[in-house]
Design a protein around this motif. Structure first.
Motif, short mmCIF file in Angstrom:
data_model
loop_
_atom_site.label_atom_id
_atom_site.label_comp_id
_atom_site.label_asym_id
_atom_site.label_seq_id
_atom_site.Cartn_x
_atom_site.Cartn_y
_atom_site.Cartn_z
N LEU B 44 0.77 -1.25 0.14
CA LEU B 44 0.04 -0.08 -0.10
C LEU B 44 0.85 1.26 0.04
O LEU B 44 0.64 2.30 -0.39
CB LEU B 44 -0.86 -0.06 1.41
CG LEU B 44 -2.30 0.78 1.21
CD1 LEU B 44 -2.87 0.57 0.06
CD2 LEU B 44 -3.04 1.07 2.36
N PHE B 47 1.41 2.17 -3.55
CA PHE B 47 0.55 2.99 -4.11
C PHE B 47 0.26 4.47 -3.49
O PHE B 47 0.15 5.34 -4.34
CB PHE B 47 -0.74 2.27 -3.77
CG PHE B 47 -2.06 2.57 -4.39
CD1 PHE B 47 -2.07 2.59 -5.89
CD2 PHE B 47 -3.10 2.82 -3.84
CE1 PHE B 47 -3.01 3.11 -6.63
CE2 PHE B 47 -4.22 3.40 -4.56
CZ PHE B 47 -4.24 3.59 -6.11
N GLU B 48 0.66 4.63 -2.15
CA GLU B 48 0.53 5.92 -1.65
C GLU B 48 1.64 6.86 -2.19
O GLU B 48 1.35 8.15 -2.51
CB GLU B 48 0.86 5.85 -0.15
CG GLU B 48 0.48 7.21 0.48
CD GLU B 48 0.44 7.18 2.04
OE1 GLU B 48 1.00 5.95 2.76
OE2 GLU B 48 0.20 8.10 2.73
N TYR B 51 0.38 8.22 -5.56
CA TYR B 51 -0.82 9.09 -5.23
C TYR B 51 -0.03 10.33 -5.04
O TYR B 51 -0.47 11.22 -5.68
CB TYR B 51 -1.58 8.62 -3.91
CG TYR B 51 -2.37 9.66 -3.43
CD1 TYR B 51 -3.64 9.70 -3.98
CD2 TYR B 51 -1.94 10.57 -2.48
CE1 TYR B 51 -4.59 10.78 -3.57
CE2 TYR B 51 -2.77 11.63 -2.08
CZ TYR B 51 -4.14 11.68 -2.41
OH TYR B 51 -4.96 12.77 -2.08
N LYS B 59 -5.77 16.17 -9.52
CA LYS B 59 -7.07 17.20 -9.13
C LYS B 59 -7.03 18.22 -10.03
O LYS B 59 -8.17 18.71 -10.31
CB LYS B 59 -6.46 17.61 -7.74
CG LYS B 59 -6.86 16.39 -6.49
CD LYS B 59 -6.89 17.09 -5.30
CE LYS B 59 -5.28 17.49 -4.96
NZ LYS B 59 -5.38 18.12 -3.78
N ALA B 72 -14.24 16.85 -8.68
CA ALA B 72 -12.93 16.55 -8.89
C ALA B 72 -12.20 15.49 -7.98
O ALA B 72 -11.64 14.73 -8.33
CB ALA B 72 -12.05 17.88 -8.99
N GLU B 73 -12.59 15.89 -6.63
CA GLU B 73 -11.97 15.00 -5.67
C GLU B 73 -12.59 13.36 -5.75
O GLU B 73 -11.81 12.49 -5.67
CB GLU B 73 -11.89 15.42 -4.41
CG GLU B 73 -11.02 16.71 -4.03
CD GLU B 73 -11.38 17.30 -2.53
OE1 GLU B 73 -11.89 16.58 -1.72
OE2 GLU B 73 -10.42 18.14 -2.11
N ASP B 74 -13.86 13.57 -6.08
CA ASP B 74 -14.43 12.35 -6.30
C ASP B 74 -13.94 11.57 -7.50
O ASP B 74 -13.77 10.15 -7.27
CB ASP B 74 -16.02 12.34 -6.35
CG ASP B 74 -16.64 12.82 -5.05
OD1 ASP B 74 -16.13 12.77 -4.00
OD2 ASP B 74 -18.05 13.11 -5.15
N VAL B 76 -10.96 11.85 -8.85
CA VAL B 76 -9.88 11.40 -8.60
C VAL B 76 -9.56 10.13 -7.51
O VAL B 76 -8.95 9.35 -7.92
CB VAL B 76 -8.89 12.53 -7.99
CG1 VAL B 76 -7.40 11.90 -7.40
CG2 VAL B 76 -8.54 13.84 -8.90
N GLN B 77 -10.50 10.14 -6.63
CA GLN B 77 -10.78 9.14 -5.84
C GLN B 77 -11.17 7.84 -6.74
O GLN B 77 -10.28 6.72 -6.69
CB GLN B 77 -11.69 9.20 -4.61
CG GLN B 77 -11.64 8.09 -3.94
CD GLN B 77 -12.96 8.29 -2.72
OE1 GLN B 77 -13.39 9.29 -2.44
NE2 GLN B 77 -13.00 7.32 -1.99
N PHE B 80 -8.29 6.60 -8.87
CA PHE B 80 -7.27 6.05 -8.05
C PHE B 80 -7.50 4.43 -7.68
O PHE B 80 -6.92 3.51 -7.65
CB PHE B 80 -6.62 6.70 -7.01
CG PHE B 80 -5.65 7.45 -7.18
CD1 PHE B 80 -4.34 7.00 -7.21
CD2 PHE B 80 -5.72 9.02 -7.16
CE1 PHE B 80 -3.32 7.71 -7.75
CE2 PHE B 80 -4.61 9.74 -7.58
CZ PHE B 80 -3.43 9.21 -7.94
N LEU B 81 -8.99 4.33 -7.41
CA LEU B 81 -9.31 3.03 -7.00
C LEU B 81 -9.74 2.08 -8.36
O LEU B 81 -9.02 0.86 -8.28
CB LEU B 81 -10.82 3.15 -6.49
CG LEU B 81 -11.06 3.70 -5.11
CD1 LEU B 81 -12.52 3.82 -4.75
CD2 LEU B 81 -10.26 2.95 -4.14
N TYR B 84 -5.94 1.01 -8.91
CA TYR B 84 -5.49 0.12 -7.95
C TYR B 84 -5.92 -1.20 -8.33
O TYR B 84 -5.23 -2.32 -8.33
CB TYR B 84 -5.84 0.25 -6.74
CG TYR B 84 -5.35 -0.75 -5.59
CD1 TYR B 84 -3.85 -0.19 -5.24
CD2 TYR B 84 -6.05 -1.66 -5.00
CE1 TYR B 84 -3.34 -1.22 -4.26
CE2 TYR B 84 -5.21 -2.53 -3.97
CZ TYR B 84 -4.03 -2.38 -3.44
OH TYR B 84 -3.40 -3.09 -2.60
N ARG B 85 -7.22 -1.27 -8.81
CA ARG B 85 -7.93 -2.72 -9.20
C ARG B 85 -7.27 -2.97 -10.39
O ARG B 85 -7.14 -4.19 -10.66
CB ARG B 85 -9.41 -2.17 -9.30
CG ARG B 85 -9.98 -2.18 -8.05
CD ARG B 85 -11.59 -2.00 -8.49
NE ARG B 85 -12.20 -1.19 -7.61
CZ ARG B 85 -13.16 -0.19 -7.97
NH1 ARG B 85 -13.20 0.14 -9.03
NH2 ARG B 85 -13.70 0.39 -6.79
#
Lengths: 224, 212
Positions: B44, B47-48, B51, B59, B72-74, B76-77, B80-81, B84-85
């Motif tokens: 992790l 991954f950080e 990020y 962003k 925008a934050e949503d 980006v979140q 990133f998910l 990762y997947r």
């Protein structure tokens, strides 16, 4: 408008160095093209000012929590597999209805001989309208005992987790437990808002089970 | 991007940040690809690190595409998910960053589709964002007018303009991110700038209009 003026658009679009050089040389002596080039230059000069930056300290924790939730509840995240049964959909319902009917008939047959006594040792259902609340209280009592036992295990494992000479494995256990605790806290919050949600409770129990397994692994590492 | 087009001769060449520069020095935490390998192994912290490297730029892109900090934050979140997947199945072929920014742009498009319309208009500074790479003249009224005008562009034109002029990607990188030919990227940029020029031009004075 000269042919050089007409070539200006093509030069700007192609962004070719030589064509642009020629266009710029022409623009130096042509007011109309000079004005257009100036406008394009100004837009390019102002554009980097549109770059935005702001602090969002909660964004990474949000991502991390989502990942933890997905890791421990993959079944919830994955779409349910499509049923490909060749039996008609109404068949199970019909089977249950038939079974219910047979049971009812059977009870009617046996009732006179049993009187008010219990049938096959099954306690009669209470006439409490809040049966689900009573059941829920039972579940919550069992859960809290389970949680208490995990907390005891956690206390036992704590000195090992806090050890200053932490191995990479121990660090990863620490990280995992931290994520689990976060996810558990969040689920608890959601359950407080909807106590009857069995899906959430199952997820929570899954996380506690995972925590228990992790703590056991930590303890095993300590004893080996 | 340096100068952002002060010199039109450097129309394509002036890049401050480029994903495809030859042999870039390896950053302290390792290359993006090495960190992605760490993600595949369940690390992790790798991954950080990814990020930390890309979130700020992502962003900025998302906010300029969506015109809303929360959205925008949503985005980006969500991006990133997805990254990762997808890390387990991503096997190179393209640079990590190209792939990651493509995921982000597509996520923004999905968000716009869900919203059902293009952004009505920006009120960005009022929400607390500040220009990052503010060059000399960043407070020029042109920047504010430009911000509004960019919101009127077609989504693809807007994306190319933002990636090239604002974020400093090259046409080659944009072609990979948006999966369009490099020539199309240039055409979209030209179309975007032509429209912006038209919208930002001062209205002709009545006296000039009355002239035969």
């Amino acid at each position: 408008m000269s042919s050089d003026c007409r070539r200006l658009d093509a030069a700007l679009e192609s962004a070719d160095g030589a064509a642009l050089a020629a266009a710029r040389a022409h623009a130096a002596s042509c007011a109309r093209c000079g004005e257009r080039l100036k406008a394009f230059d100004e837009i390019s000069a102002a554009a980097p000012g549109l770059r935005k930056g702001w602090d969002s300290p909660e964004l990474w924790p949000r991502i991390r929590e989502s990942l933890a939730r997905e890791a421990f509840a993959p079944a919830a995240a994955a779409p349910a597999p499509r049923k490909t049964s060749r039996w008609p959909a109404w068949l199970p319902i019909a089977a249950i209805a038939t079974l219910f009917l047979l049971s009812f008939v059977g009870l009617q047959v046996f009732r006179p001989s049993l009187g008010d006594r219990q049938i096959f040792g099954v306690r009669p259902l209470p006439r409490d309208p809040l049966l689900t609340d009573v059941a829920l209280d039972d579940v919550e009592r069992s859960e809290s005992e389970y949680v208490r036992s995990i907390e005891n295990l956690s206390k036992l494992a704590q000195p090992r987790l806090d050890a200053p000479e932490a191995t990479p494995l121990l660090l990863s256990y620490r990280e995992k437990l931290f994520l689990l605790d976060n996810a558990i806290a969040e689920l608890n919050g959601e359950i407080r808002m909807n106590r009857y949600n069995t899906h959430l409770r199952r997820q929570l129990l899954g996380m506690y089970a995972e925590k228990q397994r992790t703590l056991r692994d930590v303890m095993k590492g300590a004893s080996s | 991007m340096t100068g952002g087009g002060h010199d039109l001769l450097n129309f394509t060449a002036h890049k401050e940040v480029s994903l495809d520069e030859p042999e870039p020095p390896t950053p302290p935490g390792g290359t993006d690809e090495a960190l992605l390998e760490g993600c595949r192994a369940g690390d992790l912290s790798a991954f950080e690190e990814l990020y930390e490297r890309h979130a700020a730029r992502m962003k900025s892109i998302a906010r300029n595409l969506l015109h809303d900090a929360g959205d925008a934050e949503d985005a980006v979140q969500e991006a990133f998910l997805k990254i990762y997947r997808g890390a387990k199945t991503f096997r190179g072929g393209a640079a990590f960053s190209t792939w990651a920014y493509r995921v982000l742009v597509n996520t923004c498009y999905d968000s716009l589709r869900r919203r059902g319309s293009r952004p009505a208009g920006p009120s960005l500074d009022a929400e607390g964002a500040t220009p990052l790479a503010a060059p000399a003249g960043a407070d020029h009224p042109l920047r504010l007018a430009l911000e509004k005008a960019v919101g009127r562009l077609k989504p693809k034109h807007r994306a190319v303009f933002l990636l090239f002029e604002v974020e400093g990607f090259s046409h080659l990188e944009i072609s990979r991110i948006l999966r369009i030919p490099e020539g199309t990227s240039k055409t979209f940029l030209f179309g975007a700038k032509k429209n912006l020029q038209r919208w930002l031009a001062p209205a002709p004075s009545p006296a000039r209009m009355a002239r035969p």
